[in-house]
Scaffold this motif. Structure first.
Motif, PDB file in Angstrom:
ATOM      1  N   ASN A  86      14.550 -25.250  29.771  1.00 38.05           N
ATOM      2  CA  ASN A  86      14.706 -25.101  28.429  1.00 38.05           C
ATOM      3  C   ASN A  86      13.789 -24.570  27.346  1.00 38.05           C
ATOM      4  OD1 ASN A  86      17.150 -26.639  29.011  1.00 38.05           O
ATOM      5  ND2 ASN A  86      16.224 -28.483  29.189  1.00 38.05           N
ATOM      6  N   ASN A  87      13.314 -23.482  27.789  1.00 41.62           N
ATOM      7  CA  ASN A  87      12.214 -22.853  27.052  1.00 41.62           C
ATOM      8  C   ASN A  87      13.224 -21.696  26.350  1.00 41.62           C
ATOM      9  OD1 ASN A  87      10.756 -20.691  25.898  1.00 41.62           O
ATOM     10  ND2 ASN A  87       8.840 -21.256  27.604  1.00 41.62           N
ATOM     11  N   PRO A  88      13.536 -21.826  25.017  1.00 40.87           N
ATOM     12  CA  PRO A  88      14.169 -20.938  24.312  1.00 40.87           C
ATOM     13  C   PRO A  88      13.634 -19.467  24.447  1.00 40.87           C
ATOM     14  CG  PRO A  88      13.356 -22.158  22.902  1.00 40.87           C
ATOM     15  CD  PRO A  88      12.776 -22.804  24.026  1.00 40.87           C
ATOM     16  N   MET A  89      12.521 -19.333  24.356  1.00 32.48           N
ATOM     17  CA  MET A  89      11.809 -17.864  24.400  1.00 32.48           C
ATOM     18  C   MET A  89      12.293 -17.029  25.571  1.00 32.48           C
ATOM     19  SD  MET A  89       8.098 -18.309  22.873  1.00 32.48           S
ATOM     20  CE  MET A  89       7.641 -19.569  24.046  1.00 32.48           C
ATOM     21  N   VAL A  90      11.984 -17.953  26.986  1.00 33.02           N
ATOM     22  CA  VAL A  90      12.673 -17.432  28.261  1.00 33.02           C
ATOM     23  C   VAL A  90      14.042 -17.198  28.273  1.00 33.02           C
ATOM     24  CG1 VAL A  90      12.617 -18.049  30.719  1.00 33.02           C
ATOM     25  CG2 VAL A  90      10.477 -18.349  29.241  1.00 33.02           C
ATOM     26  N   GLU A  91      14.881 -18.185  28.020  1.00 28.72           N
ATOM     27  CA  GLU A  91      16.103 -18.064  28.003  1.00 28.72           C
ATOM     28  C   GLU A  91      16.777 -16.932  27.322  1.00 28.72           C
ATOM     29  OE1 GLU A  91      18.111 -21.995  27.712  1.00 28.72           O
ATOM     30  OE2 GLU A  91      16.455 -22.716  29.253  1.00 28.72           O
ATOM     31  N   GLU A  92      16.167 -16.561  25.996  1.00 26.40           N
ATOM     32  CA  GLU A  92      16.578 -15.435  25.345  1.00 26.40           C
ATOM     33  C   GLU A  92      16.513 -14.175  25.925  1.00 26.40           C
ATOM     34  OE1 GLU A  92      15.256 -13.168  21.147  1.00 26.40           O
ATOM     35  OE2 GLU A  92      15.250 -15.337  21.269  1.00 26.40           O
ATOM     36  N   LEU A  93      15.118 -14.023  26.726  1.00 27.18           N
ATOM     37  CA  LEU A  93      14.719 -12.945  27.369  1.00 27.18           C
ATOM     38  C   LEU A  93      15.762 -12.677  28.411  1.00 27.18           C
ATOM     39  CD1 LEU A  93      10.787 -12.672  26.869  1.00 27.18           C
ATOM     40  CD2 LEU A  93      12.825 -11.375  25.576  1.00 27.18           C
ATOM     41  N   TYR A  94      15.936 -13.736  29.144  1.00 24.16           N
ATOM     42  CA  TYR A  94      16.888 -13.795  30.399  1.00 24.16           C
ATOM     43  C   TYR A  94      18.150 -13.187  30.100  1.00 24.16           C
ATOM     44  CZ  TYR A  94      20.330 -15.483  33.397  1.00 24.16           C
ATOM     45  OH  TYR A  94      21.684 -15.696  34.292  1.00 24.16           O
ATOM     46  N   HIS A  95      18.861 -13.519  28.969  1.00 20.00           N
ATOM     47  CA  HIS A  95      20.155 -12.952  28.522  1.00 20.00           C
ATOM     48  C   HIS A  95      19.951 -11.570  28.407  1.00 20.00           C
ATOM     49  CE1 HIS A  95      22.089 -16.811  28.977  1.00 20.00           C
ATOM     50  NE2 HIS A  95      21.065 -17.452  28.085  1.00 20.00           N
ATOM     51  N   VAL A  96      19.049 -11.346  27.866  1.00 20.55           N
ATOM     52  CA  VAL A  96      19.004  -9.789  27.558  1.00 20.55           C
ATOM     53  C   VAL A  96      18.642  -9.032  28.946  1.00 20.55           C
ATOM     54  CG1 VAL A  96      17.431  -7.855  26.497  1.00 20.55           C
ATOM     55  CG2 VAL A  96      17.766  -9.895  25.066  1.00 20.55           C
ATOM     56  N   TYR A  97      17.856  -9.378  29.674  1.00 16.32           N
ATOM     57  CA  TYR A  97      17.823  -9.048  31.063  1.00 16.32           C
ATOM     58  C   TYR A  97      19.267  -8.898  31.871  1.00 16.32           C
ATOM     59  CZ  TYR A  97      16.160  -8.206  36.042  1.00 16.32           C
ATOM     60  OH  TYR A  97      16.072  -7.748  37.114  1.00 16.32           O
ATOM     61  N   LYS A  98      19.674  -9.969  31.761  1.00 17.51           N
ATOM     62  CA  LYS A  98      21.067 -10.191  32.700  1.00 17.51           C
ATOM     63  C   LYS A  98      22.018  -9.145  32.372  1.00 17.51           C
ATOM     64  CE  LYS A  98      24.508 -13.430  34.339  1.00 17.51           C
ATOM     65  NZ  LYS A  98      24.407 -13.968  35.478  1.00 17.51           N
ATOM     66  N   GLU A  99      22.078  -9.132  30.844  1.00 15.88           N
ATOM     67  CA  GLU A  99      23.127  -8.282  30.115  1.00 15.88           C
ATOM     68  C   GLU A  99      22.894  -6.939  30.679  1.00 15.88           C
ATOM     69  OE1 GLU A  99      24.109  -6.597  25.827  1.00 15.88           O
ATOM     70  OE2 GLU A  99      24.103  -8.865  26.263  1.00 15.88           O
ATOM     71  N   GLY A 100      21.504  -6.605  30.695  1.00 18.83           N
ATOM     72  CA  GLY A 100      21.129  -5.288  30.946  1.00 18.83           C
ATOM     73  C   GLY A 100      21.572  -4.952  32.500  1.00 18.83           C
ATOM     74  N   MET A 101      21.278  -5.687  33.281  1.00 25.21           N
ATOM     75  CA  MET A 101      21.560  -5.541  34.578  1.00 25.21           C
ATOM     76  C   MET A 101      22.976  -5.740  35.266  1.00 25.21           C
ATOM     77  SD  MET A 101      18.559  -4.500  35.922  1.00 25.21           S
ATOM     78  CE  MET A 101      18.700  -5.087  37.829  1.00 25.21           C
ATOM     79  N   ALA A 102      24.047  -6.124  34.141  1.00 29.83           N
ATOM     80  CA  ALA A 102      25.193  -6.273  34.609  1.00 29.83           C
ATOM     81  C   ALA A 102      25.937  -5.536  35.380  1.00 29.83           C
ATOM     82  CB  ALA A 102      26.014  -6.727  33.141  1.00 29.83           C
ATOM     83  N   HIS A 103      25.737  -4.234  35.069  1.00 28.25           N
ATOM     84  CA  HIS A 103      26.502  -3.326  36.028  1.00 28.25           C
ATOM     85  C   HIS A 103      25.734  -2.511  37.235  1.00 28.25           C
ATOM     86  CE1 HIS A 103      29.629  -3.233  32.868  1.00 28.25           C
ATOM     87  NE2 HIS A 103      28.554  -2.989  31.928  1.00 28.25           N
ATOM     88  N   THR A 104      24.805  -3.411  37.668  1.00 25.72           N
ATOM     89  CA  THR A 104      24.104  -3.411  38.979  1.00 25.72           C
ATOM     90  C   THR A 104      24.563  -4.153  39.870  1.00 25.72           C
ATOM     91  OG1 THR A 104      22.217  -4.944  38.849  1.00 25.72           O
ATOM     92  CG2 THR A 104      22.154  -2.576  37.676  1.00 25.72           C
ATOM     93  N   SER A 105      24.199  -3.936  41.243  1.00 26.68           N
ATOM     94  CA  SER A 105      24.684  -4.686  42.321  1.00 26.68           C
ATOM     95  C   SER A 105      23.782  -6.074  42.556  1.00 26.68           C
ATOM     96  CB  SER A 105      24.459  -3.969  43.585  1.00 26.68           C
ATOM     97  OG  SER A 105      23.165  -3.714  44.043  1.00 26.68           O
ATOM     98  N   TRP A 106      22.607  -6.158  41.690  1.00 24.25           N
ATOM     99  CA  TRP A 106      21.828  -7.179  41.809  1.00 24.25           C
ATOM    100  C   TRP A 106      22.517  -8.553  41.163  1.00 24.25           C
ATOM    101  CZ3 TRP A 106      15.893  -6.258  40.768  1.00 24.25           C
ATOM    102  CH2 TRP A 106      15.369  -5.228  41.608  1.00 24.25           C
TER     103      TRP A 106
END
Length: 131
Positions: A86-106
C-alpha cells in the motif's frame, strides 16, 4: 542504491529498500539484462515493501518503460510482479509502468504480498526469503 538481486532457476527476485531513485531501478535492469541468466528466466519479482522514499517520478519511470520495451524484442515472454504494501508512491509508478507496457507481450501485475507474487509467477517453492 540499496537493493539485492537473487537469481532463481526460472526467475529473479529484486529487493529495493530504503530511499530509492527511479534511476536505481533502471540500473538494476541493466544488471539483469547484462547477465546471461536473464535469457532463460520467465519472471521478475520486484519487492518494494522495504522502500522508505521514492525519488523522481513519472518521467524517469517512462525511461524504464522504454528500455523494457526494447527488451521485449529479444525476450518476448516475461512476467513482472511488483510487490507493494500500500505504498502510494510505488503504486503510482506501477500504474505508469503498466500503462506503458500495455501493448507488449510482458505480463505485469501488482501484489500486496510476496507470497501472492510468487504464486502468480509459479514460484511457490522459491526460498529466496531465506537467502
Amino acid at each position: 542504491m540499496a537493493f539485492t538481486i537473487n537469481w532463481l532457476d526460472s526467475g529473479v527476485y529484486v529487493n529495493h529498500y530504503g530511499d530509492v531513485w527511479v534511476s536505481d531501478i533502471h540500473k538494476t535492469d541493466n544488471l539483469l539484462y547484462g547477465d546471461e541468466r536473464f535469457n532463460s528466466i520467465s519472471f521478475q519479482i520486484y519487492d518494494m515493501t522495504g522502500l522508505e522514499k521514492v525519488f523522481e517520478g513519472e518521467k524517469e519511470i517512462k525511461t524504464v518503460v522504454g528500455y523494457d520495451m526494447g527488451a521485449t524484442f529479444w525476450k518476448n515472454k516475461m512476467k513482472v510482479a511488483v510487490v507493494s504494501d500500500n505504498n502510494p508512491m510505488v503504486e503510482e509508478l506501477y500504474h505508469v509502468y503498466k500503462e506503458g507496457m500495455a501493448h507488449t507481450s510482458w505480463e505485469i501485475n501488482l501484489f500486496k504480498t510476496l507470497e501472492e507474487a510468487k504464486s502468480w509467477c509459479g514460484s511457490l517453492k522459491a526460498n529466496f526469503l531465506d537467502q
